[in-house]
Design an enzyme around this catalytic site. Structure first.
Site, PDB file in Angstrom:
ATOM      1  N   LYS A   1       0.823  -1.233   0.000  1.00 41.55           N
ATOM      2  CA  LYS A   1       0.000   0.000   0.000  1.00 41.55           C
ATOM      3  C   LYS A   1       0.850   1.273   0.000  1.00 41.55           C
ATOM      4  CE  LYS A   1      -2.777  -3.228  -0.047  1.00 41.55           C
ATOM      5  NZ  LYS A   1      -3.036  -3.776  -1.393  1.00 41.55           N
TER       6      LYS A   1
ATOM      7  N   GLU B   1     -12.390  -8.208   1.727  1.00 43.58           N
ATOM      8  CA  GLU B   1     -12.705  -9.534   1.169  1.00 43.58           C
ATOM      9  C   GLU B   1     -13.057 -10.543   2.256  1.00 43.58           C
ATOM     10  OE1 GLU B   1     -10.051  -7.716   0.347  1.00 43.58           O
ATOM     11  OE2 GLU B   1      -8.182  -8.779   0.538  1.00 43.58           O
TER      12      GLU B   1
ATOM     13  N   ASP C   1      -7.167  -0.875  -4.678  1.00 42.09           N
ATOM     14  CA  ASP C   1      -7.788  -1.699  -3.652  1.00 42.09           C
ATOM     15  C   ASP C   1      -7.317  -1.241  -2.263  1.00 42.09           C
ATOM     16  OD1 ASP C   1      -7.766  -5.212  -2.688  1.00 42.09           O
ATOM     17  OD2 ASP C   1      -9.358  -3.713  -2.541  1.00 42.09           O
TER      18      ASP C   1
HETATM   19  C1  705 Z   1       9.010  -3.367  -4.235  1.00 43.88           C
HETATM   20  C2  705 Z   1       7.655  -3.441  -3.618  1.00 43.88           C
HETATM   21  C3  705 Z   1       6.597  -2.802  -4.507  1.00 43.88           C
HETATM   22  N1  705 Z   1       6.554  -3.416  -5.785  1.00 43.88           N
HETATM   23  C4  705 Z   1       5.991  -4.624  -6.040  1.00 43.88           C
HETATM   24  N2  705 Z   1       6.168  -5.139  -7.260  1.00 43.88           N
HETATM   25  C5  705 Z   1       5.638  -6.347  -7.580  1.00 43.88           C
HETATM   26  N3  705 Z   1       4.903  -7.090  -6.734  1.00 43.88           N
HETATM   27  C6  705 Z   1       4.703  -6.595  -5.510  1.00 43.88           C
HETATM   28  C7  705 Z   1       5.219  -5.349  -5.107  1.00 43.88           C
HETATM   29  N4  705 Z   1       4.807  -5.117  -3.831  1.00 43.88           N
HETATM   30  C8  705 Z   1       4.085  -6.189  -3.448  1.00 43.88           C
HETATM   31  N5  705 Z   1       4.024  -7.080  -4.458  1.00 43.88           N
HETATM   32  C9  705 Z   1       3.297  -8.356  -4.452  1.00 43.88           C
HETATM   33  O1  705 Z   1       1.908  -8.014  -4.338  1.00 43.88           O
HETATM   34  C10 705 Z   1       1.298  -8.807  -3.312  1.00 43.88           C
HETATM   35  C11 705 Z   1       1.110  -7.963  -2.101  1.00 43.88           C
HETATM   36  C12 705 Z   1      -0.030  -7.344  -1.873  1.00 43.88           C
HETATM   37  C13 705 Z   1      -0.195  -6.494  -0.646  1.00 43.88           C
HETATM   38  N6  705 Z   1      -1.595  -6.557  -0.270  1.00 43.88           N
HETATM   39  C14 705 Z   1      -1.921  -6.455   1.007  1.00 43.88           C
HETATM   40  O2  705 Z   1      -1.080  -6.272   1.888  1.00 43.88           O
HETATM   41  C15 705 Z   1      -3.343  -6.643   1.367  1.00 43.88           C
HETATM   42  C16 705 Z   1      -3.653  -6.844   2.712  1.00 43.88           C
HETATM   43  C17 705 Z   1      -4.966  -7.050   3.127  1.00 43.88           C
HETATM   44  C18 705 Z   1      -5.258  -7.257   4.547  1.00 43.88           C
HETATM   45  C19 705 Z   1      -6.372  -6.664   5.125  1.00 43.88           C
HETATM   46  C20 705 Z   1      -6.651  -6.859   6.497  1.00 43.88           C
HETATM   47  C21 705 Z   1      -5.825  -7.665   7.248  1.00 43.88           C
HETATM   48  F1  705 Z   1      -6.101  -7.886   8.546  1.00 43.88           F
HETATM   49  C22 705 Z   1      -4.709  -8.265   6.666  1.00 43.88           C
HETATM   50  C23 705 Z   1      -4.425  -8.067   5.321  1.00 43.88           C
HETATM   51  C24 705 Z   1      -6.009  -7.062   2.175  1.00 43.88           C
HETATM   52  C25 705 Z   1      -5.685  -6.861   0.832  1.00 43.88           C
HETATM   53  O3  705 Z   1      -6.665  -6.864  -0.124  1.00 43.88           O
HETATM   54  C26 705 Z   1      -4.375  -6.640   0.410  1.00 43.88           C
HETATM   55  O4  705 Z   1      -4.142  -6.398  -0.921  1.00 43.88           O
HETATM   56  C27 705 Z   1       2.265  -9.933  -3.038  1.00 43.88           C
HETATM   57  O5  705 Z   1       2.036 -10.985  -3.933  1.00 43.88           O
HETATM   58  C28 705 Z   1       3.609  -9.256  -3.283  1.00 43.88           C
HETATM   59  O6  705 Z   1       4.620 -10.185  -3.619  1.00 43.88           O
HETATM   60 MG    MG Z   2      -5.981  -6.010  -1.962  1.00 45.16          MG
END
Ligand code: 705
Ligand code: MG
Length: 214
Positions: free
Chosen positions: A144, A199, A169
């Site tokens: 985020k 979700e 999102d």
């Molecule tokens: C260098 C970091 C930034 N660039 C990036 N480039 C490519 N991929 C990246 C990425 N950052 C993250 N990712 C990938 O995206 C995904 C990460 C998503 C992060 N999403 C969340 O933290 C999230 C978290 C929640 C959440 C909500 C409530 C809770 F209690 C716990 C979690 C709900 C969601 O819908 C979410 O999207 C992983 O697969 C990660 O490997």
């Molecule tokens: Mg999300």
């Protein structure tokens, strides 16, 4: 010890979905994550908002930041017109391996290009690598605190044009306060919040839709 959560999600798809049927892949993941174990897919409630925005934009070129297991990749790609491309960026190799299998199981591999690596490194390479001039639609769902830097990077790389639609999102939960600040106080964006819930829960969350004005 045993399978990872992404591996368990893939197994649920292979067990309960029909090959080549994206809707059944979406339903299998939603059922598993609602009744067996939660996972951070955009999910079925926010997914309906995602669907409606994708259908409204009807993008020829789309970008997703943060593939995870490919749930929203399948949701978006299933709605794309023939000849359109969705580029999805994922830097965790294990997630990428699972997502590729889920995208292929849905039969959408010809519409989707999964780029493995960090968005900050890959975004500047998109134009030359894929011959894309700009994106009609961008779905932000990665870390985020990276929504703002990557939005600025998309602007700087000339990957947004007048009318490009960004959909983010989790602007409430976990929250993306800097991003809301950025798009809501920026004359170059027309922005609107779509309330929903996190979700598979009753917790408030929602999507922020922002149109780039050029
Ligand atoms: C260098 C970091 C930034 N660039 C990036 N480039 C490519 N991929 C990246 C990425 N950052 C993250 N990712 C990938 O995206 C995904 C990460 C998503 C992060 N999403 C969340 O933290 C999230 C978290 C929640 C959440 C909500 C409530 C809770 F209690 C716990 C979690 C709900 C969601 O819908 C979410 O999207 C992983 O697969 C990660 O490997
Ligand atoms: Mg999300």
């Amino acid at each position: 010890t045993g399978l990872s959560r992404p591996q368990r999600i893939l197994k649920a798809v292979q067990k309960n979905a029909k090959k080549g049927d994206p809707q059944s892949v979406i339903a299998a993941i939603d059922h598993y994550c609602r009744h067996k174990e939660w996972a951070m897919n955009v999910g079925d409630d926010k997914g309906l908002i995602l669907d409606s925005v994708v259908m409204e934009v009807n993008p020829s070129s789309a970008l997703e930041l943060g593939t995870y297991c490919g749930y929203s990749t399948v949701r978006i790609a299933r709605l794309l017109p023939a000849g359109s491309t969705l580029i999805t960026v994922e830097f965790n190799p294990h997630c990428a391996v699972i997502a590729r299998q889920i995208i292929a199981y849905a039969g959408l591999q010809d519409k989707v290009k999964l780029m493995e690596g960090p968005s900050g490194d890959l975004i500047p390479k998109i134009k030359e690598q894929f011959g894309i001039t700009s994106f009609d639609f961008v779905f932000l769902d990665h870390w985020k605190d990276r929504y703002v830097p990557d939005t600025k990077l998309l602007e700087e790389c000339g990957l947004l044009r007048k009318g490009s639609v960004l959909l983010a999102d989790n602007v409430i939960c976990p929250g993306a306060p800097e991003y809301l600040e950025y798009v809501r106080n920026n004359p170059r964006y027309e922005t609107r919040y779509f309330p929903s819930n996190l979700e598979y829960t009753k917790v408030e969350d929602g999507l922020e839709k922002s149109v780039f004005l050029g």
